[in-house]
Every structure is written in C-alpha cells, then in structure tokens.
Enzyme design. Structure first.
Site, PDB file in Angstrom:
ATOM      1  N   ASP A 182       0.863  -0.994   0.080  1.00 24.42           N
ATOM      2  CA  ASP A 182       0.128  -0.086   0.076  1.00 24.42           C
ATOM      3  C   ASP A 182       0.930   1.303   0.144  1.00 24.42           C
ATOM      4  O   ASP A 182       1.946   1.308   0.671  1.00 24.42           O
ATOM      5  CB  ASP A 182      -0.921  -0.153   1.198  1.00 24.42           C
ATOM      6  CG  ASP A 182      -1.904   0.880   0.990  1.00 24.42           C
ATOM      7  OD1 ASP A 182      -3.434   0.355   0.763  1.00 24.42           O
ATOM      8  OD2 ASP A 182      -1.844   2.208   0.993  1.00 24.42           O
ATOM      9  N   CYS A 237     -20.177   0.646  -2.696  1.00 22.11           N
ATOM     10  CA  CYS A 237     -20.226  -0.072  -3.712  1.00 22.11           C
ATOM     11  C   CYS A 237     -21.730   0.167  -4.528  1.00 22.11           C
ATOM     12  O   CYS A 237     -21.453   0.722  -5.641  1.00 22.11           O
ATOM     13  CB  CYS A 237     -20.103  -1.623  -3.590  1.00 22.11           C
ATOM     14  SG  CYS A 237     -18.729  -2.239  -3.019  1.00 22.11           S
ATOM     15  N   ALA A 279     -37.115  -4.444   2.923  1.00 24.41           N
ATOM     16  CA  ALA A 279     -37.451  -3.209   2.717  1.00 24.41           C
ATOM     17  C   ALA A 279     -36.741  -2.470   3.662  1.00 24.41           C
ATOM     18  O   ALA A 279     -36.638  -2.807   4.981  1.00 24.41           O
ATOM     19  CB  ALA A 279     -38.920  -3.072   2.735  1.00 24.41           C
TER      20      ALA A 279
HETATM   21  C1  UDX Z   1     -22.150  -5.547  -2.015  1.00 24.97           C
HETATM   22  C2  UDX Z   1     -22.463  -6.534  -2.833  1.00 24.97           C
HETATM   23  O1  UDX Z   1     -23.420  -7.406  -1.836  1.00 24.97           O
HETATM   24  C3  UDX Z   1     -21.020  -7.181  -2.865  1.00 24.97           C
HETATM   25  O2  UDX Z   1     -21.288  -8.618  -3.552  1.00 24.97           O
HETATM   26  C4  UDX Z   1     -20.157  -6.435  -3.512  1.00 24.97           C
HETATM   27  O3  UDX Z   1     -18.774  -7.183  -3.685  1.00 24.97           O
HETATM   28  C5  UDX Z   1     -19.997  -5.271  -2.842  1.00 24.97           C
HETATM   29  O4  UDX Z   1     -21.172  -4.316  -2.593  1.00 24.97           O
HETATM   30  P1  UDX Z   1     -21.783  -4.335   0.443  1.00 24.97           P
HETATM   31  O5  UDX Z   1     -22.178  -3.068  -0.072  1.00 24.97           O
HETATM   32  O6  UDX Z   1     -20.540  -4.705   1.459  1.00 24.97           O
HETATM   33  O7  UDX Z   1     -21.816  -5.335  -0.844  1.00 24.97           O
HETATM   34  O8  UDX Z   1     -23.143  -4.996   1.459  1.00 24.97           O
HETATM   35  P2  UDX Z   1     -24.628  -5.511   1.268  1.00 24.97           P
HETATM   36  O9  UDX Z   1     -24.799  -6.338   2.173  1.00 24.97           O
HETATM   37  O10 UDX Z   1     -24.741  -6.007  -0.340  1.00 24.97           O
HETATM   38  O11 UDX Z   1     -25.697  -4.267   1.493  1.00 24.97           O
HETATM   39  C6  UDX Z   1     -25.318  -3.217   0.582  1.00 24.97           C
HETATM   40  C7  UDX Z   1     -26.463  -2.023   1.127  1.00 24.97           C
HETATM   41  O12 UDX Z   1     -27.885  -2.598   0.908  1.00 24.97           O
HETATM   42  C8  UDX Z   1     -26.545  -1.702   2.539  1.00 24.97           C
HETATM   43  O13 UDX Z   1     -26.744  -0.459   2.563  1.00 24.97           O
HETATM   44  C9  UDX Z   1     -27.778  -2.571   2.890  1.00 24.97           C
HETATM   45  O14 UDX Z   1     -28.514  -1.787   4.243  1.00 24.97           O
HETATM   46  C10 UDX Z   1     -28.597  -2.708   1.946  1.00 24.97           C
HETATM   47  N1  UDX Z   1     -29.507  -3.584   1.900  1.00 24.97           N
HETATM   48  C11 UDX Z   1     -29.091  -4.812   1.836  1.00 24.97           C
HETATM   49  C12 UDX Z   1     -31.014  -3.331   1.988  1.00 24.97           C
HETATM   50  O15 UDX Z   1     -31.480  -2.244   1.921  1.00 24.97           O
HETATM   51  N2  UDX Z   1     -31.985  -4.509   1.744  1.00 24.97           N
HETATM   52  C13 UDX Z   1     -31.324  -5.846   1.463  1.00 24.97           C
HETATM   53  O16 UDX Z   1     -32.367  -6.568   1.549  1.00 24.97           O
HETATM   54  C14 UDX Z   1     -30.108  -5.888   1.441  1.00 24.97           C
END
Ligand code: UDX
Length: 442
Positions: free
Chosen positions: A30, A260, A252
């Site tokens: 890094d 991401c 929901a």
């Molecule tokens: C996401 C993807 O899942 C992962 O595969 C990719 O590599 C990176 O982006 P991450 O952002 O770390 O991962 O978390 P994730 O658990 O997917 O949740 C993302 C967002 O969606 C969170 O803010 C969570 O609160 C929201 N979410 C998730 C919902 O609002 N409802 C759901 O049912 C699931």
C-alpha cells in the site's frame, strides 16, 4: 505461488489474508505508510469480523508481509492483484487513476513473466487499457497477461465470502493465463466461471446493479403497501418463496448505502450513456433509493411539524451492521436533514463513531450506549439494524425517551411486540403502531 496484492483496503486486505491462509506466499503493498505500519503490528485499519486473527496468524507464520516498496512487492511475484480504490468522480464516472498508476509501477518494476489480475471493480473496457499500458511500458522480453478477476465480497462477511463465495469469475484472453488462475482458485472449491475479459467486467457491474434493483423494487412495493394497508414483511416473505425471486436483498428499508452499490450503479448508468443506450431502469433504481433515504425525516416532520430544538436519537451510523464503514451511509443523509431542521442529534453506533466524527465533527453528539442516545429524546430514528438495537428490550424506549416515538428505517421489530408497549412506532411498508392509552392520545 508468490502473490502480491496492490492495495490494502476492504478488498485488497481480505484477498491478501485469504490467499496467505490458503497457503500462498503473499506480499501486500500500500502507498500509505501509516496503514502499512498498523498492518505490520497485526492490526486492521478497518473493522471486518474475523480478519484480524487471520492477519496476525499469517503475519507470524511468515505467509504474509506488508510493504510500501514496489520493488519488494512486484519484482518476484507470479500473480499480482490490483485491488486499489476506484472512487467516484463528481460526475458519477469512476476515477481509474489509482488503477493506472499501479499498472505503470508494476510495468516498471517486474523482473519476470507475471499475471496481473484486476480485482477492483472497473468499467467494461478498462482491462484493455491496462493491457495497452503493459504493451508500451513492460520490459520487451517479459510476458504479462492481464486478467479480470472481480470480487463479490460483502463488508461484514468478507472472510466468509472469500472462502465460501458463490462463484469465482475469471476474464482472460488466453487459455494459459486462465488455467493458472483456475489452479490458484481450485483449492477453494468454489465454482469457477472462465469467460472473456469484457464479460467478466460486466458480470460485476450487472450483479451489483441487479442486487440494487431488487432492493429498490422491494422498497417501492413497501411504499405501495403503506398506501394500501398491506404489510411489506408478509409480502416480501410470500414473494421470496418463489425460487426465481429468492429471499435475499428483499429487506425493505431506507435504501442501500456503502462504497459499492451507489458508486457502481452510477458508473453503469454513465457507461450506458457513453454508448448512447440510456439505462432508464437503473436510473429509476437510483432515484427510488435517494427517495428512501429521505423517508425518515419526511415521516418525522409529518408527525412533529417543526423539528427545531427537538432532541433526536439516531441509532446506527455505519451503512450496514458489522462494519465501521460510513461511506454513503443513510445515517449521513438523515443527520444532514435533521440538523437543517434545527434538531439536536445524538448518534449511537458500536464501532463507526471514529469514522463519523472525521466527517461530522462536533455537529452532533456521539455515544456507544443506546440508552445514552435515547435519554430525553423526543424521537428516535433507526438507520442501521445493529443486533444491539434489534435485541434492545422495548421498554427501554419508554423508560428513557421524553416521548417514546420510534421511526424504524430497518424494520427491526415486529408489530406484534411493539403493540405491547405505549410506543408510537413508524416503520417501512407496515402500518404505524400507536398504542398510547386513550387518555394519552393527542
Ligand atoms: C455489495 C455486494 O453485496 C457485494 O457482492 C459487492 O462485492 C460489494 O457491494 P456491500 O455493499 O458490502 O456488498 O453490502 P450489502 O450487504 O450488499 O448491502 C449493501 C446495502 O444494501 C446496505 O446499505 C444494506 O443496508 C442494503 N440492503 C441490503 C437493503 O437495504 N436491503 C437488503 O435486503 C439488503
């Protein structure tokens, strides 16, 4: 194999520790000296369940080392993963400058044939540009294969996702590089998809865009449920039993955040625009998500009118549970709006306060105690479904708050449980529970 990972962020560090744990000799580079110093002491610069013990183990047994020195990192590697940041630019495009800088440094440093894997999420076509950089800059006698190898790790479960992911995606333009990558991943016993480079780049964006679409879809259905008297929990459950729909990403709430989904959805819309095919569906997904973020304060204002001087307890700063990451967290939108309305905000979070303080400073109060946050509050807003919140005895709201009024952005509690307490409970896609005794009704 000798593996080097460029970038010790959420993706790079998990990748480095994961391959070291799988028995490879791993060097993680890094450019931030202070980050490397923390890692060399066996500490992680961010919270990720289960990562620190694995880091310490592989540091002490010599499988893993850290450096800021490109020569030490790149010159003797068999495979180099580029896992550096790809932040969002102001116009929604992806900033690829760190990716290209890593490629140039690698090209100037390698001393033997190498496979360079782009682990970072990059727009379709980026790996072709990386190939051009190596064609122009690498030593003539050396062979460099460029491979797209996107990750699907979720923050908060990244170690599990590394070892028990649903699939490995390898995008390559020659069989030899593809088979070396397959050899590397075979011991993980995860299904491997080998495809061309551009399809691999698209699989990553399309997957994240679809997951975000699912979330915005269920949130729109929740908004309809509120207007027709249905209950989104029942609806989501009934929908998810259809294997073609599935139960995941159907929770929901007040929308998605993180580093991401927001960035990748905007990048894909931008990419579509660049090829004159506006991605209308994804544009709507983004709009719906932005609306969800503003629901909590809209609902609070519906109940209170002016929020000036009102004490707000904000429960949850991290963008999701089990992480200290606050990037694009919905809590930040809620805090901004509450402060604009003149509220006084006290925020609870078990681990994300240091990151939030860097951004918000003394504009709000912080506490790692839910009770402290609730003390004397006129209303509470739940932004993150931490277990500590989900398992809080509900009479705590009655005992500590000035007014037991709870706006739950993550549907942490069942209506049935809430119905047993004199709490006004407003959630997403479900009827409001107001069970104040008749005398107490306003
Ligand atoms: C996401 C993807 O899942 C992962 O595969 C990719 O590599 C990176 O982006 P991450 O952002 O770390 O991962 O978390 P994730 O658990 O997917 O949740 C993302 C967002 O969606 C969170 O803010 C969570 O609160 C929201 N979410 C998730 C919902 O609002 N409802 C759901 O049912 C699931």
């Amino acid at each position: 194999m000798k593996i080097t990972v460029a970038g010790a962020g959420n993706v790079g560090l998990v990748t480095a520790v994961g391959f070291a744990e799988a028995g490879h000799q791993v060097t993680c580079l890094d450019t931030q000296k202070e980050k490397i110093e923390i890692l060399e002491k066996g500490h992680t610069p961010f919270f990720e369940p289960g990562l620190e013990p694995l880091l310490e183990k592989n540091l002490s047994n010599g499988q893993l080392c850290f450096t800021t020195n490109p020569n030490q990192a790149y010159s003797d590697a068999d495979i180099i993963f580029i896992a550096v940041g790809t932040p969002e630019k102001r116009d929604g495009a992806v900033d690829l400058s760190y990716i290209y800088a890593a490629a140039y440094t690698i090209a100037n440093t390698i001393k033997k044939d190498v496979i360079v894997c782009t682990k970072s999420t990059v727009p379709v076509g980026t790996n072709d540009i990386i190939k051009q950089i190596f064609l122009q800059r690498k030593p003539r006698h050396l062979k460099v294969d460029v491979v797209a190898n996107p990750e699907f790790l979720r923050e908060g479960s990244a170690i599990t996702d590394f070892f028990l992911g649903d699939r490995i995606v390898i995008g390559a333009d020659n069989h030899e590089a593809a088979s070396i990558m397959e050899q590397l991943y075979l011991p993980l016993k995860i299904p491997i998809v080998v495809t061309d480079i551009r399809s691999a780049e698209m699989i990553k964006y399309a997957s994240n865009a679809f997951l975000a679409t699912k979330i915005s879809f269920i949130n729109e259905i929740a908004n309809l449920c509120e207007r027709v008297g249905a209950n989104i929990e029942e609806v989501s459950y009934g929908m998810g039993m259809d294997k073609r729909i599935g139960t995941s990403n159907l929770q929901a709430g007040i929308g998605y955040g993180g580093s991401c989904f927001p960035k990748d959805t905007k990048a894909l819309v931008q990419l579509a625009g660049n090829v004159h095919h506006p991605f209308k569906l994804l544009e709507s997904v983004i709009k719906v998500n932005q609306h969800q973020h503003s629901l909590p304060v809209l609902k609070v204002k519906e109940m209170f009118g002016s929020l000036k001087g009102k004490k707000a307890a904000l429960l949850g700063l991290a963008f999701k549970p089990e992480t200290d990451d606050i990037r694009e967290a919905v809590s930040l939108t809620i805090i901004k709006e509450l402060l604009e309305e003149g509220s006084i905000v006290t925020a609870f979070d078990p681990i994300a306060i240091p990151n939030a303080y860097k951004l918000l400073g003394n504009s709000i109060e912080y506490t790692t105690s839910i009770r402290q946050a609730l003390k004397g509050a006129d209303f509470a807003v739940i932004a993150t479904e931490w277990d500590q919140i989900k398992h809080l005895p509900l009479d705590t709201y009655v005992a500590y708050m000035n007014e037991p009024i709870v706006f739950d952005g993550r549907n942490c509690y069942s209506l049935k449980d809430m119905g047993r307490y004199p709490i006004t409970y407003v959630s997403i896609g479900r009827p409001t529970v107001t069970n104040l005794k008749p005398a107490q009704r306003l």
